[in-house]
Motif scaffolding. Structure first.
Motif, short mmCIF file in Angstrom:
data_model
loop_
_atom_site.label_atom_id
_atom_site.label_comp_id
_atom_site.label_asym_id
_atom_site.label_seq_id
_atom_site.Cartn_x
_atom_site.Cartn_y
_atom_site.Cartn_z
N VAL A 197 -0.19 54.90 -7.27
CA VAL A 197 -0.07 54.79 -5.82
C VAL A 197 0.38 53.39 -5.44
O VAL A 197 0.22 52.44 -6.21
N GLU A 205 -7.67 59.84 -0.67
CA GLU A 205 -6.38 59.13 -0.70
C GLU A 205 -5.21 60.02 -1.09
O GLU A 205 -4.10 59.83 -0.59
N VAL A 206 -5.44 61.00 -2.01
CA VAL A 206 -4.29 61.83 -2.44
C VAL A 206 -4.57 63.33 -2.37
O VAL A 206 -3.71 64.14 -2.74
N VAL A 237 -1.18 62.76 0.83
CA VAL A 237 -1.37 61.31 0.80
C VAL A 237 -1.88 60.78 2.14
O VAL A 237 -1.32 61.11 3.20
N THR A 267 -1.69 58.32 4.58
CA THR A 267 -0.71 57.25 4.84
C THR A 267 -1.30 56.08 5.62
O THR A 267 -0.64 55.07 5.80
N ASP A 327 2.68 55.22 -0.58
CA ASP A 327 3.23 56.30 -1.40
C ASP A 327 2.28 56.61 -2.56
O ASP A 327 1.49 55.76 -2.97
N ALA A 328 2.35 57.84 -3.05
CA ALA A 328 1.63 58.24 -4.27
C ALA A 328 2.58 59.16 -5.01
O ALA A 328 3.24 60.02 -4.39
N LEU A 341 -0.04 67.18 -3.49
CA LEU A 341 -0.46 65.84 -3.07
C LEU A 341 -0.56 65.79 -1.55
O LEU A 341 0.35 66.25 -0.85
#
Ligand SMILES: NC(=O)c1ccc[n+]([C@@H]2O[C@H](COP(=O)([O-])OP(=O)(O)OC[C@H]3O[C@@H](n4cnc5c(N)ncnc54)[C@H](O)[C@@H]3O)[C@@H](O)[C@H]2O)c1
Length: 360
Positions: free
Chosen positions: A227, A261-262, A300, A302, A307-308, A298
């Motif tokens: 990430v 987070e993801v 993410v 933001t 980005d991941a 995914l």
């Protein structure tokens, strides 16, 4: 240090003095007792246990004496940057070369540890020594003051942990000058391991926040999830990290961070290694590998991440190899900005977790 000096250091530190110390633990008049009872037990080196007992004794009983300072080696800081040799090792200085009174030294120093041969290790900030201090130190040493972040990436691991500890403890004292219970001024002890309130005598210790950091792989183990945050250098992707909340286990914290987070479900977590990290304050980074369900999409966050992305093992290996081969070139590329994907530099736990996964 020869074995005579080692015996002397041990005697200085192990003395269980009956002398009453002043509030800062500083007692310049204290003198060393006989060392004859110990002289038969010591060779040139001290065991780990002996050193830890001596340091504990200095912190909790005797405090720092002038004799201890004179037996010490100093890691010198100027405005937050450590004095390093051209090979990015600590440019240790003797107390005498700093040309400062022991009392002023102690007000600006902390006890870091003890080397195997019995030398006490101090960190000292020389800004408080006056205008000429920087030039005076540079003229007496072989080193130069080096950007703190760069230092951590380039120093040997053991020395980097000393530098990180010093930075965190100095910062903590600067920000915690008053008692959080009654609001009165507090005073630090001579080793800098705690502060005591002048009024209510509450004792305060430097704080340390636990952070879970995790390298995520899918069940096939051929893809790794990395990430990036907006504040990361351009091109850099790292591991997911987040503070462990009160009431959580490490594993629960990691499962939650990965979900938040993801948007992926963690199937398993394995502890791998830990590291002290002094950005922005004092954190204990606890590093793990985790397997997630890679079939999930995914999602993410933001607000936390820019980005991941899944990377193939080969892509990650190429980046790691290039950083290992050219650490300095990579650091300057990072500073200047690059479009190329790269993993965090050595000296970070994220780097070690990636390295361990690829070699495992
Ligand atoms: N050494 C490494 O390899 C490595 C890699 C990644 C992150 N890190 C470090 O891990 C730490 C955490 O990473 P992050 O991206 O979550 O950081 P962050 O600073 O973005 O913090 C995220 C959120 O956690 C909360 N927070 C901040 N300080 C806290 C504290 N002391 N206790 C509890 N909650 C707190 C805040 O709400 C903040 O918005 C940072 O210090 C970062 O530098 C180290």
């Amino acid at each position: 240090m020869n074995s005579r000096n080692v015996c002397h250091s041990l005697a200085v530190a192990l003395r269980f003095g009956t002398t009453k110390l002043n509030r800062s633990g500083w007692n310049p008049s204290r003198r060393c007792n006989s060392i004859s009872s110990m002289s038969g037990q010591l060779g040139g080196q001290l065991s780990y246990v002996q050193r830890m007992k001596m340091l504990q004794n200095l912190r909790e009983k005797t405090g720092i004496t002038e004799e201890v300072i004179r037996k010490g080696k100093c890691l010198v800081y100027y405005k937050g940057d450590p004095l390093l040799t051209e090979n990015f090792s600590i440019a240790w200085m003797d107390f005498d070369d700093l040309q400062v009174e022991p009392k002023l030294f102690l007000e600006n120093a902390m006890l870091l540890g003890m080397a195997e041969r019995g030398e006490f290790q101090f960190a000292v900030q020389i800004v408080g020594f006056g205008k000429e201090s920087k030039q005076a130190v540079l003229s007496k040493s072989q080193g130069s003051f080096t950007d703190f972040r760069l230092s951590l990436m380039m120093m040997p691991t053991y020395e980097a942990s000393l530098a990180s500890k010093a930075k965190a403890i100095f910062n903590w004292h600067r920000r915690n000058t008053h008692c959080a219970k009654c609001g009165s001024p507090s005073v630090r002890n001579s080793t800098a391991s705690c502060r005591t309130c002048h009024k209510c005598e509450e004792v305060w210790y430097p704080t340390l926040s636990p952070v879970g950091i995790v390298l995520v792989a899918d069940t096939t183990k051929s893809n790794l999830l990395l990430v990036r945050q907006g504040r990361h250098p351009k091109g850099m992707y790292s591991c997911i990290a987040g503070y462990v909340d009160s009431g959580e286990t490490l594993e629960e914290g990691i499962r939650r961070e990965v979900a938040e987070e993801v948007g992926l479900t963690v199937l398993s977590v394995d502890y791998k290694a830990s590291q002290h990290w002094s950005f922005p304050t004092s954190n204990l980074m606890i590093g793990c590998h985790a397997i997630v369900n890679g079939n999930e999409t995914l999602d993410v966050d933001t607000s936390e991440l820019e980005d991941a992305r899944w990377f193939s093992v080969e892509e990650v290996r190429r980046s790691l190899d290039s950083i290992k081969t050219n650490p300095l070139e990579t650091m300057s590329a990072i500073k200047e900005g690059t479009d190329q994907f790269f993993v965090p530099p050595r000296g970070t736990l994220a780097h070690s977790l990636i390295d361990a996964w690829l070699s495992g």
